[in-house]
Design a protein around this motif. Structure first.
Motif, PDB file in Angstrom:
ATOM      1  N   UNK B  33       0.833  -1.213   0.000  1.00 14.36           N
ATOM      2  CA  UNK B  33       0.000   0.000   0.000  1.00 14.36           C
ATOM      3  C   UNK B  33       0.859   1.251   0.000  1.00 14.36           C
ATOM      4  N   UNK B  34       1.946   1.189   0.789  1.00 16.79           N
ATOM      5  CA  UNK B  34       2.834   2.352   0.877  1.00 16.79           C
ATOM      6  C   UNK B  34       3.464   2.644  -0.484  1.00 16.79           C
ATOM      7  N   UNK B  35       3.899   1.557  -1.140  1.00 17.00           N
ATOM      8  CA  UNK B  35       4.529   1.739  -2.449  1.00 17.00           C
ATOM      9  C   UNK B  35       3.548   2.286  -3.480  1.00 17.00           C
ATOM     10  N   UNK B  36       2.309   1.731  -3.427  1.00  8.89           N
ATOM     11  CA  UNK B  36       1.272   2.225  -4.362  1.00  8.89           C
ATOM     12  C   UNK B  36       1.024   3.713  -4.128  1.00  8.89           C
ATOM     13  N   UNK B  37       0.931   4.038  -2.831  1.00  7.18           N
ATOM     14  CA  UNK B  37       0.681   5.434  -2.467  1.00  7.18           C
ATOM     15  C   UNK B  37       1.802   6.327  -2.979  1.00  7.18           C
ATOM     16  N   UNK B  38       3.042   5.849  -2.756  1.00  6.43           N
ATOM     17  CA  UNK B  38       4.201   6.651  -3.188  1.00  6.43           C
ATOM     18  C   UNK B  38       4.268   6.777  -4.700  1.00  6.43           C
ATOM     19  N   UNK B  40       1.737   6.383  -6.998  1.00 10.00           N
ATOM     20  CA  UNK B  40       0.638   7.038  -7.719  1.00 10.00           C
ATOM     21  C   UNK B  40       0.131   8.335  -7.112  1.00 10.00           C
ATOM     22  N   UNK B  41       0.300   8.497  -5.819  1.00  3.24           N
ATOM     23  CA  UNK B  41      -0.302   9.682  -5.199  1.00  3.24           C
ATOM     24  C   UNK B  41       0.729  10.721  -4.766  1.00  3.24           C
ATOM     25  N   UNK B  42       1.707  10.267  -4.001  1.00  2.00           N
ATOM     26  CA  UNK B  42       2.694  11.233  -3.493  1.00  2.00           C
ATOM     27  C   UNK B  42       3.478  11.825  -4.657  1.00  2.00           C
ATOM     28  N   UNK B  43       3.855  10.950  -5.625  1.00  2.00           N
ATOM     29  CA  UNK B  43       4.640  11.409  -6.778  1.00  2.00           C
ATOM     30  C   UNK B  43       3.835  12.416  -7.615  1.00  2.00           C
ATOM     31  N   UNK B  44       2.542  12.133  -7.766  1.00  2.00           N
ATOM     32  CA  UNK B  44       1.677  13.030  -8.541  1.00  2.00           C
ATOM     33  C   UNK B  44       1.673  14.433  -7.960  1.00  2.00           C
ATOM     34  N   UNK B  45       1.558  14.463  -6.605  1.00  2.00           N
ATOM     35  CA  UNK B  45       1.559  15.771  -5.939  1.00  2.00           C
ATOM     36  C   UNK B  45       2.859  16.492  -6.226  1.00  2.00           C
ATOM     37  N   UNK B  46       3.958  15.692  -6.171  1.00  2.00           N
ATOM     38  CA  UNK B  46       5.290  16.256  -6.410  1.00  2.00           C
ATOM     39  C   UNK B  46       5.396  16.806  -7.833  1.00  2.00           C
ATOM     40  N   UNK B  47       4.873  15.994  -8.768  1.00  2.00           N
ATOM     41  CA  UNK B  47       4.914  16.395 -10.178  1.00  2.00           C
ATOM     42  C   UNK B  47       4.106  17.675 -10.403  1.00  2.00           C
ATOM     43  N   UNK B  48       2.935  17.703  -9.764  1.00  2.00           N
ATOM     44  CA  UNK B  48       2.088  18.892  -9.932  1.00  2.00           C
ATOM     45  C   UNK B  48       2.792  20.152  -9.450  1.00  2.00           C
TER      46      UNK B  48
END
Lengths: 166, 215
Positions: B33-38, B40-48
């Motif tokens: 779950x942590x990896x999925x979160x990192x 798809x979600x955390x990276x997206x925020x970073x990219x944005x």
């Protein structure tokens, strides 16, 4: 009316990327594999813009690329995209109080460094002069590539199934 | 008593094993779950965040955008027109060469038939049994393929006709796009190439119309 002669050394395929005083200029290829053009103007200062970019710009980059993909028959007749997504961004104010010749000499690639050296006798003001690989565009390029492969596979599978069924 | 105690101990160890097993699964799920979160979600925020200050936000002038798009369209249609011309030539060549191929195939077939007759005659004469029937069966199959070759020639002519129509349309579209774009790199060369292309395709099409008897 003064004459401004521009010469580009080491800049290939820059047609449609050079704007002088808000107008696109027609480049002439010389024997020494350099490009040149001349512009006549009444102004004392002329802005020369050299801009080269990738195909992943704008808000609707995905839809535009999808359109190109469909029109070019699944990318078969499409133009080869620049994988590295190089961006050249240069804008210069050149004084044209007298007839001047300006030489733009391409420099080696270095991330974030200047991409062109301006050689002239008249005054030049560099508004911007940078070159870089656009990382975000590269990510978009990868995404688009994955999408294209998936679409092609699905399309082929559909055709094969149609042939088998019919 | 000792056996009961032993049973209890066994149960406890079994339950402990299950407990540890479930805990292990739980930690693994948490890690996934942590990896999925990192991913798809955390990276997206970073990219944005990165996007908002990135070079893509630099707004290109509207006419430049149009210019770039038109250039790409014209290149695509030019490539298509050239590809269709190549296809026309291949189809035309195959439709012209196939009668010759047919002739050569007949010559080869006659030689093969002669050889086979000699061979079967020899085999019938020297060998026990009768292989003649099998060989004649094979020969009849080869001869019947000659009919499909003439069908192939007709098919080639039809294909050439349709490809030439598509080629003419694509060339016209390419010329229109090239005239719209302001960049005129090798513009004259491209126009000449496309004009010759239209001419050749037109001639091919006319030839197809005249030799309608072939179809």
């Amino acid at each position: 009316m003064t004459k401004l002669d521009l010469e580009f050394i080491g800049l290939k395929n820059m047609e449609g990327c050079i704007v002088v005083d808000g107008k696109y200029v027609k480049l002439k290829k010389n024997k020494e594999k350099t490009y040149s053009c001349s512009v006549e103007t009444d102004k004392k200062q002329v802005e020369v813009v050299i801009y080269k970019t990738h195909n992943y710009f704008g808000k609707n980059w995905f839809w535009w690329n999808l359109l190109y993909f469909v029109i070019s028959v699944f990318g078969l007749f499409d133009v080869r995209a620049d994988k590295k997504c190089l961006v050249l961004d240069g804008s210069f104010n050149i004084s044209t109080e007298q007839d001047t010749k300006v030489i733009f000499r391409r420099l080696d690639f270095e991330e974030g460094a200047r991409f062109v050296e301006v050689e002239t006798s008249s005054e030049v003001e560099e508004l911007s002069n940078t070159q870089y690989y656009d990382k975000e565009a590269k990510a978009r390029h990868k995404k688009m590539k994955k999408f294209k492969i998936a679409t092609t596979i699905i399309f082929l599978a559909l055709i094969i199934t149609l042939i088998v069924v019919l | 008593m000792s056996s009961k105690m032993h049973q209890k101990k066994q149960r406890r160890t079994f339950l402990k094993k299950i407990y540890f097993f479930l805990q292990n699964i739980d930690t693994k799920i948490r890690i996934i779950c942590y990896y999925i979160k990192r991913k798809f979600f955390i990276k997206e925020e970073f990219v944005e965040k990165k996007d908002s200050v990135g070079p893509l936000d630099k707004v290109l002038p509207n006419n430049m955008l149009k210019q770039l798009r038109l250039q790409r369209f014209s290149k695509i249609f030019f490539n298509m027109a050239i590809a269709t011309s190549i296809l026309v030539f291949i189809a035309l060549l195959s439709s012209l060469i196939t009668p010759l191929l047919y002739f050569f195939a007949l010559v080869v077939l006659i030689i093969v038939v002669m050889g086979l007759i000699i061979f079967t005659a020899g085999a019938a004469f020297f060998m026990p049994g009768n292989p003649v029937g099998i060989v004649w069966g094979l020969l009849s199959g080869l001869v019947s393929s000659g009919e499909s070759m003439s069908e192939f020639v007709k098919f080639c002519f039809n294909i050439t006709k349709w490809i030439s129509i598509v080629g003419i349309v694509l060339s016209v579209i390419a010329i229109v796009f090239l005239s719209i774009t302001k960049s005129k790199q090798k513009f004259v060369v491209k126009i000449i190439v496309l004009s010759i292309l239209i001419l050749v395709l037109g001639v091919v099409f006319a030839f197809q119309m005249l030799t309608g008897g072939m179809q």
